[in-house]
Design a protein around this motif. Structure first.
Motif, PDB file in Angstrom:
ATOM      1  N   ARG A 194       0.722  -1.294  -0.122  1.00  0.00           N
ATOM      2  CA  ARG A 194       0.068  -0.108   0.066  1.00  0.00           C
ATOM      3  C   ARG A 194       0.828   1.403   0.080  1.00  0.00           C
ATOM      4  N   PHE A 195       2.164   0.973   0.464  1.00  0.00           N
ATOM      5  CA  PHE A 195       2.898   2.380   0.646  1.00  0.00           C
ATOM      6  C   PHE A 195       4.015   2.448  -0.178  1.00  0.00           C
ATOM      7  N   LEU A 196       4.217   1.322  -1.025  1.00  0.00           N
ATOM      8  CA  LEU A 196       5.151   1.236  -2.282  1.00  0.00           C
ATOM      9  C   LEU A 196       4.948   1.824  -3.610  1.00  0.00           C
ATOM     10  N   ASP A 197       5.652   2.458  -4.008  1.00  0.00           N
ATOM     11  CA  ASP A 197       5.517   3.120  -5.614  1.00  0.00           C
ATOM     12  C   ASP A 197       5.869   1.681  -6.277  1.00  0.00           C
ATOM     13  N   LYS A 198       7.054   1.145  -6.156  1.00  0.00           N
ATOM     14  CA  LYS A 198       7.377  -0.233  -6.685  1.00  0.00           C
ATOM     15  C   LYS A 198       7.013  -1.315  -5.895  1.00  0.00           C
ATOM     16  N   LYS A 199       5.942  -2.067  -6.322  1.00  0.00           N
ATOM     17  CA  LYS A 199       5.352  -3.100  -5.402  1.00  0.00           C
ATOM     18  C   LYS A 199       6.277  -4.306  -5.299  1.00  0.00           C
ATOM     19  N   ILE A 200       6.007  -4.933  -4.087  1.00  0.00           N
ATOM     20  CA  ILE A 200       6.675  -6.318  -3.905  1.00  0.00           C
ATOM     21  C   ILE A 200       5.799  -7.418  -5.103  1.00  0.00           C
ATOM     22  N   ASP A 201       6.524  -7.945  -5.571  1.00  0.00           N
ATOM     23  CA  ASP A 201       5.884  -9.212  -6.385  1.00  0.00           C
ATOM     24  C   ASP A 201       5.260 -10.182  -5.158  1.00  0.00           C
ATOM     25  N   ILE A 202       4.093 -10.210  -5.443  1.00  0.00           N
ATOM     26  CA  ILE A 202       3.434 -11.372  -4.310  1.00  0.00           C
ATOM     27  C   ILE A 202       3.119 -12.594  -5.039  1.00  0.00           C
ATOM     28  N   ASN A 203       4.005 -13.758  -4.784  1.00  0.00           N
ATOM     29  CA  ASN A 203       3.862 -15.111  -5.627  1.00  0.00           C
ATOM     30  C   ASN A 203       3.623 -16.058  -4.481  1.00  0.00           C
ATOM     31  N   SER A 204       2.525 -16.859  -4.733  1.00  0.00           N
ATOM     32  CA  SER A 204       2.023 -17.750  -3.853  1.00  0.00           C
ATOM     33  C   SER A 204       2.985 -18.908  -3.541  1.00  0.00           C
ATOM     34  N   GLN A 205       3.771 -19.337  -4.742  1.00  0.00           N
ATOM     35  CA  GLN A 205       5.044 -20.420  -4.536  1.00  0.00           C
ATOM     36  C   GLN A 205       5.916 -19.771  -3.734  1.00  0.00           C
ATOM     37  N   LYS A 206       6.372 -18.571  -4.091  1.00  0.00           N
ATOM     38  CA  LYS A 206       7.476 -17.859  -3.421  1.00  0.00           C
ATOM     39  C   LYS A 206       7.193 -17.869  -1.826  1.00  0.00           C
ATOM     40  N   ILE A 207       5.869 -17.577  -1.522  1.00  0.00           N
ATOM     41  CA  ILE A 207       5.546 -17.247   0.103  1.00  0.00           C
ATOM     42  C   ILE A 207       5.564 -18.671   0.566  1.00  0.00           C
ATOM     43  N   GLU A 208       5.145 -19.751   0.043  1.00  0.00           N
ATOM     44  CA  GLU A 208       5.413 -21.147   0.608  1.00  0.00           C
ATOM     45  C   GLU A 208       6.718 -21.341   0.655  1.00  0.00           C
ATOM     46  N   ASN A 209       7.536 -21.279  -0.297  1.00  0.00           N
ATOM     47  CA  ASN A 209       8.975 -21.556  -0.038  1.00  0.00           C
ATOM     48  C   ASN A 209       9.784 -20.548   1.203  1.00  0.00           C
ATOM     49  N   ILE A 210       9.589 -19.651   1.059  1.00  0.00           N
ATOM     50  CA  ILE A 210       9.895 -18.682   2.160  1.00  0.00           C
ATOM     51  C   ILE A 210       9.637 -19.189   3.359  1.00  0.00           C
ATOM     52  N   ILE A 211       8.335 -19.367   3.614  1.00  0.00           N
ATOM     53  CA  ILE A 211       7.811 -19.913   4.918  1.00  0.00           C
ATOM     54  C   ILE A 211       8.641 -21.040   5.476  1.00  0.00           C
ATOM     55  N   LYS A 212       8.733 -22.032   4.401  1.00  0.00           N
ATOM     56  CA  LYS A 212       9.373 -23.200   4.811  1.00  0.00           C
ATOM     57  C   LYS A 212      11.088 -22.725   5.528  1.00  0.00           C
ATOM     58  N   ILE A 213      11.531 -21.943   4.583  1.00  0.00           N
ATOM     59  CA  ILE A 213      13.019 -21.362   4.904  1.00  0.00           C
ATOM     60  C   ILE A 213      13.091 -20.652   6.270  1.00  0.00           C
ATOM     61  N   SER A 214      11.982 -19.845   6.408  1.00  0.00           N
ATOM     62  CA  SER A 214      11.965 -19.121   7.657  1.00  0.00           C
ATOM     63  C   SER A 214      11.155 -19.743   9.074  1.00  0.00           C
ATOM     64  N   SER A 215      11.033 -21.081   8.849  1.00  0.00           N
ATOM     65  CA  SER A 215      10.056 -21.637   9.861  1.00  0.00           C
ATOM     66  C   SER A 215      10.941 -21.783  11.213  1.00  0.00           C
ATOM     67  N   PHE A 216      10.235 -21.910  12.188  1.00  0.00           N
ATOM     68  CA  PHE A 216      11.038 -21.898  13.365  1.00  0.00           C
ATOM     69  C   PHE A 216      12.007 -23.054  13.290  1.00  0.00           C
ATOM     70  N   ASP A 217      11.333 -24.316  13.138  1.00  0.00           N
ATOM     71  CA  ASP A 217      12.451 -25.484  13.143  1.00  0.00           C
ATOM     72  C   ASP A 217      13.780 -25.232  12.273  1.00  0.00           C
ATOM     73  N   SER A 218      13.553 -24.495  11.290  1.00  0.00           N
ATOM     74  CA  SER A 218      14.730 -24.052  10.073  1.00  0.00           C
ATOM     75  C   SER A 218      15.517 -23.227  11.088  1.00  0.00           C
ATOM     76  N   LEU A 219      14.805 -22.105  11.543  1.00  0.00           N
ATOM     77  CA  LEU A 219      15.733 -21.121  12.184  1.00  0.00           C
ATOM     78  C   LEU A 219      16.297 -21.532  13.637  1.00  0.00           C
ATOM     79  N   SER A 220      15.706 -22.589  14.118  1.00  0.00           N
ATOM     80  CA  SER A 220      16.135 -23.129  15.385  1.00  0.00           C
ATOM     81  C   SER A 220      17.399 -23.848  15.056  1.00  0.00           C
ATOM     82  N   LYS A 221      17.408 -24.494  14.282  1.00  0.00           N
ATOM     83  CA  LYS A 221      18.280 -25.615  13.663  1.00  0.00           C
ATOM     84  C   LYS A 221      19.636 -24.595  13.156  1.00  0.00           C
ATOM     85  N   LEU A 222      19.587 -23.454  12.437  1.00  0.00           N
ATOM     86  CA  LEU A 222      20.656 -22.656  12.214  1.00  0.00           C
ATOM     87  C   LEU A 222      21.347 -21.884  13.424  1.00  0.00           C
TER      88      LEU A 222
END
Length: 273
Positions: A194-222
């Motif tokens: 809502r606040f950006l002139d250059k919008k973020i590309d909102i891609n469903s597959q990318k959201i799913e992928n980043i959720i896995k990468i940023s999951s609590f289990d993933s971050l805890s292991k790192l």
């Protein structure tokens, strides 16, 4: 202009920063490092050439006089900035946290205060009673970079201060984020756009992928493998992230005390009936 990512401590702010940091990054080799892409406020670097540390050494509360000036400095490039804070929205020493010239809007992450009490106790390596006492403290202050004070208020004071501020807002419950991360992270991206002139590309597959990468289990292991600089106590920063751990961790008296203190807010958020 600044889009604030704000919450009371141990409410899920870092998880949201992890998702956004990784979603906006082209380098996913070390997802835990991308958390740092979302900077925190207040921090020493933001006040360079604005206030002398000698002044802060004498009276740390003086920093609040310079908050808006520091935000003006951040906004000099006329870009949008995602910035995390645990500061409440209000005034200290007659100095406001921010204003309409520097703030575009905010995302507020709220978490059941009974869960916050448990999580913060482990984070700071303090007792549950001490953690609860701090959550009740309207004058609660934390310190960043030795001299850069952050006014947190109580759990209730923090929540009401931001929800009562005059900016566009998105309220996200930590528990909803756990239950349906895809829906809620998409809401967050749409709100930011809502606040950006250059919008973020909102891609469903990318959201799913980043959720896995940023999951609590993933971050805890790192964190176990390479550490995490925001860890304070003996326990990992990404320790459990459970929704109902408080049921077995806190005594009945502790639970009753929290529920009575924050009854109206907890009821409105459907944490209690």
């Amino acid at each position: 202009m600044i889009i604030w990512l704000t919450s009371y401590p141990k409410s899920g702010n870092t998880w949201v920063r992890a998702f956004l940091g990784n979603y906006l990054s082209s380098n996913l080799e070390n997802p835990i490092d991308n958390i740092g892409r979302i900077k925190s406020f207040p921090k020493k670097k933001q006040f360079e050439n604005i206030v002398e540390e000698e002044i802060l050494k004498k009276d740390g509360l003086e920093i609040f006089k310079y908050f808006i000036e520091a935000q003006k400095k951040i906004n000099e490039n006329n870009k949008s900035h995602l910035i995390k804070t645990h500061n409440f929205y209000g005034s200290v020493k007659k100095s406001e946290f921010s204003n309409k010239e520097n703030t575009a809007g905010f995302i507020y992450i709220v978490r059941d205060p009974r869960s916050v009490a448990v999580s913060y106790a482990y984070h700071e390596d303090i007792s549950f009673n001490k953690s609860i006492e701090q959550m009740f403290n309207e004058n609660r202050i934390a310190i960043n970079d030795k001299f850069y004070y952050e006014a947190r208020s109580s759990w209730k004071g923090h929540l009401l201060s931001w929800l009562g501020s005059p900016y566009p807002k998105l309220l996200i419950k930590y528990e909803d984020l756990k239950k349906d991360p895809f829906y809620n992270f998409k809401l967050i991206l749409e709100f930011i756009n809502r606040f950006l002139d250059k919008k973020i590309d909102i891609n469903s597959q990318k959201i799913e992928n980043i959720i896995k990468i940023s999951s609590f289990d993933s971050l805890s292991k790192l964190e176990n493998d390479i550490g995490f600089k925001e860890k304070l106590g003996k326990s990992n920063f990404f320790r459990k992230g459970d929704v109902d751990e408080w049921k077995n961790a806190l005594s009945k008296n502790m639970i009753k005390t929290i529920e009575e203190k924050f009854y109206q807010e907890m009821k409105e958020l459907n944490y209690i009936n």
